[in-house]
Write an enzyme that holds these catalytic residues in place. Structure first.
Site, short mmCIF file in Angstrom:
data_model
loop_
_atom_site.label_atom_id
_atom_site.label_comp_id
_atom_site.label_asym_id
_atom_site.label_seq_id
_atom_site.Cartn_x
_atom_site.Cartn_y
_atom_site.Cartn_z
N GLU A 428 0.66 -1.15 -0.05
CA GLU A 428 0.15 -0.09 -0.02
C GLU A 428 0.89 1.36 0.05
O GLU A 428 1.54 1.35 0.79
CB GLU A 428 -0.59 0.15 1.37
N ASP A 501 -0.39 -1.24 6.17
CA ASP A 501 -0.18 -0.54 7.42
C ASP A 501 -1.04 -1.36 8.49
O ASP A 501 -2.06 -1.87 8.22
CB ASP A 501 -0.71 0.73 7.72
N ASP A 505 -7.21 1.40 8.79
CA ASP A 505 -7.13 1.59 7.38
C ASP A 505 -6.36 0.38 6.58
O ASP A 505 -6.93 0.14 5.52
CB ASP A 505 -6.45 3.03 7.14
#
Ligand code: TSJ
Length: 640
Positions: A428, A501, A505
């Site tokens: 990401e 992460d 999120d």
């Protein structure tokens, strides 16, 4: 052994014991496995027998208890298992049921015997795999009882009292030397019993957990049957029309029941059952259902000028976009085919479902033109999207050929050409992607950084999905193709590792990617190629030495070890971007040290996975929180 344990061993009894001994030797052959899944099958097996009595029309109430000692009791209000001497076996019929392999339902008539797949192997299997089992029968004004231990008769069937009602009560304690774990899971039983209640309209099934202090009891009772099942599956969805389309009837000894309702999503959720057993691989009944839908809606669309003459027919996929449906049939002698014996092979089931659905659906559409228009309208839009996507794919294929294997520009591929040695990290964000590229082991680790929000494939149509840059990049990098064109042989990496992460999120982004894999390349997950990386949550530094913690508990442990003092420098990582390349390698990418989570699909609840995903992705906020809490279910721990 007590004095009245199996009197003398006649030839018949020896055969009986050999039969049950075979079950104890190879339990997996009879109940699939000795994991918790096999354990719960024992309950379904007993309940199935009571449901058969309900299907025969003699029982409308079943009670299931998880007792304080973790044994199970199942009670029905049926006729009671016959207690008279069985002609051939020379022992009471009930004893035949519990001691002779596959004896269930061989006597008496009427009703349907469940006998497909892993289920329906008989009460004798449960008996063989139980430490002890007691059966109590109320019949002819009397109560009879018999007890068995590990399949052996402890005492002959005896009269123990009087009764004014009829029914059967079975209590058993699974054998803890056979099962890995003998603790029953309330939620697992609850899901299957609810499904059974949906599938047998009018039947009341109650589940009670007597292990818990507070009252834990639920009742499943649906007068609408699978009609209510469809409403239940669509409960968090926006439905296209209010009525559930429902039909039932008999065709040549086959009882057919179908319920359906479209929602505004793009996914189909059709569940099919044969004699109350889920058939995830479908078969003739499902084929009949699909042909009927395709034919009847096209006929309707043509005769009502909803499709122009030169326009192509609507495809089955177009018409089933957003469809929630249950196809349930009861057939006297089901034949199961295929590798896993889960695909219904009876050709007469196809004709029965097709003709019944065609007939009832034609009538329904005439009566409900608004519903018909809504469904055809959605299918027409789906058709356009499908054609646009096909065109885009053709163009993409052509350009791929011209530039021979156009791998995505952002991909930092590995040098090893044997897929078995290779893995790809989907990362990401560009900055984390940069660190990962520096950190990686070039020979075997490829990095594909993805930017921005990943498209939610639950909320987009096929043309938009295939037009999405990030999704295109993943498809070309993996090499397998998608959906019907998927080919695992072409997979370019043995491991596909999602690295996001370690916060909410990140979890959300990971779930969006998993949703894409699940819908477009489910075999990738089924065959265990998809993993989640586990970046650390904390770094603790003290006197130039570094520790990493992957959970709050672990951090607490480390602090305890090194001592709680002012030299401890604790950093909470807010994202992958806060780690430099070396740290990222040490904590998350080094195959020698890292911990990966392998993603799996819980087959038992595969049919509900649609809902699980939707819940997370949907606009409604409440179920989303619930899902995140349950998210762990989808992912199983794996130490590598
Ligand atoms: F599997 C089992 F044996 F353990 C079991 C069977 C467990 C439970 C909870 C219920 C039953 C069961 C069986 N309930 N009802 C029946 N019915 C019969 O076995 C039955 C009764 C009467 C006649 C008849 O022809 O008169 C025939 C049958 C098969």
């Amino acid at each position: 052994m007590s004095e009245n344990t199996v009197q003398d061993y006649g030839a018949d009894q020896i055969q009986i014991l050999e039969g049950l001994e075979a079950v104890r030797k190879r339990p997996g052959m009879y109940i699939g496995s000795t994991s918790t899944r096999g354990l719960h099958h024992l309950v379904y097996e007993i309940v199935d027998n009571a449901v058969d009595e309900a299907l025969a029309g003699f029982c409308d109430h079943i009670e299931v208890y998880i007792n304080g000692d973790n044994s199970i009791t199942v009670i029905d209000n049926g006729r009671g298992i016959p207690t008279g001497i069985h002609e051939k076996a020379g022992i009471p019929a009930v004893e035949v049921v519990f001691t002779i392999l596959h004896a269930g339902g061989k006597f008496g008539g009427g009703g349907y015997k469940v006998s497909g797949g892993l289920h329906g192997v008989g009460a004798s299997v449960v008996n063989a795999l139980s430490n002890w089992l007691e059966v109590e029968i109320s019949r002819d004004g009397k109560v009879y009882r018999q007890r068995y231990e590990r399949g052996h008769v402890v005492y002959k069937l005896k009269e123990v009292g009087k009764s004014e009602h009829t029914g059967t009560k079975v209590t058993f304690m699974p054998d803890d030397t056979i099962f890995d774990d003998v603790i029953f899971d309330y939620d697992v039983l609850r899901r299957r019993l609810r499904e059974m209640a949906f599938l047998t309209k009018g039947l009341r099934i109650c589940l009670e957990d007597k292990r818990s202090e507070e009252l834990k009891r639920e009742e499943f009772h649906y007068e609408g049957g699978i009609n209510e099942f469809v409403k239940y599956i669509n409960r968090h969805k926006n439905v296209l029309y209010d009525k559930v389309i429902y039909c039932e009837g008999m065709k040549d000894d086959i009882y057919v029941e179908v319920a359906m309702q479209h929602n505004d999503s793009y996914n189909e959720a059709t569940l099919s059952f044969v004699n109350n057993i889920n058939t995830p691989e479908g078969g003739m009944h499902l084929t009949g259902f699909k042909s009927a839908i395709t034919k009847i809606f096209n006929d309707y669309a043509r005769s009502n000028k909803l499709l122009r003459e030169k326009e192509e027919n609507l495809s089955g996929d177009d018409l089933r976009e957003g469809l929630t449906a249950i196809v349930s049939i009861k057939i006297p002698e089901p034949q199961f085919e295929g590798q896993t014996k889960q695909k219904l092979g009876n050709a007469e089931a196809r004709t029965a479902v097709e003709s019944l659905v065609s007939e009832k659906l034609t009538y329904f559409l005439e009566q409900n033109p608004q519903v018909a228009k809504a469904i055809v309208g959605k299918a027409v839009v789906a058709q356009r999207a499908r054609m646009a996507a096909r065109k885009a794919r053709d163009v993409a294929r052509k350009s791929t050929l011209e530039s021979n294997m156009a791998l995505p520009g952002k991909l930092a591929d590995c040098s090893d050409t044997d897929p078995k040695n290779c893995e790809i990290y989907i990362v990401e964000g560009d900055s984390a992607g940069g660190s990962a590229k520096t950190a990686r082991s070039r020979a075997t680790q490829a990095i594909l950084p993805l930017r921005g929000k990943i498209l939610n494939v639950e909320k987009a149509r096929i043309d938009k999905i295939l037009g999405n840059k990030e999704i295109q990049a993943m498809i070309t990098a993996f090499g397998t193709g998608i959906k019907d064109n998927f080919n695992i042989e072409k997979l370019r990496y043995d491991k596909i590792i999602i690295m996001t992460d370690a916060d909410v999120d990140g979890a959300h982004i990971a779930t969006l990617m998993l949703t894409f894999f699940f819908r477009f390349m489910p075999e990738l997950i089924r065959q265990g190629h998809v993993y989640l990386a586990q970046p650390p949550l904390y770094k603790l530094e003290k006197n130039k030495k570094i520790w990493y913690a992957y959970s709050d508990d672990e951090l607490a442990k480390i602090i305890e070890e090194v001592g709680r003092d002012q030299n401890n420098k604790i950093q909470r990582y807010k994202g992958l971007g806060e780690m430099d390349a070396e740290q990222l390698w040490d904590t998350t990418m080094d195959p020698e040290k890292r911990v990966l989570l392998r993603v799996s699909i819980d087959e038992e609840s595969e049919s509900e996975l649609d809902m699980t995903f939707d819940t997370l992705m949907g606009e409604r906020v409440e179920p989303r929180r619930e899902f995140i809490e349950q998210n762990a279910k989808f992912v199983k721990n794996l130490d590598i």
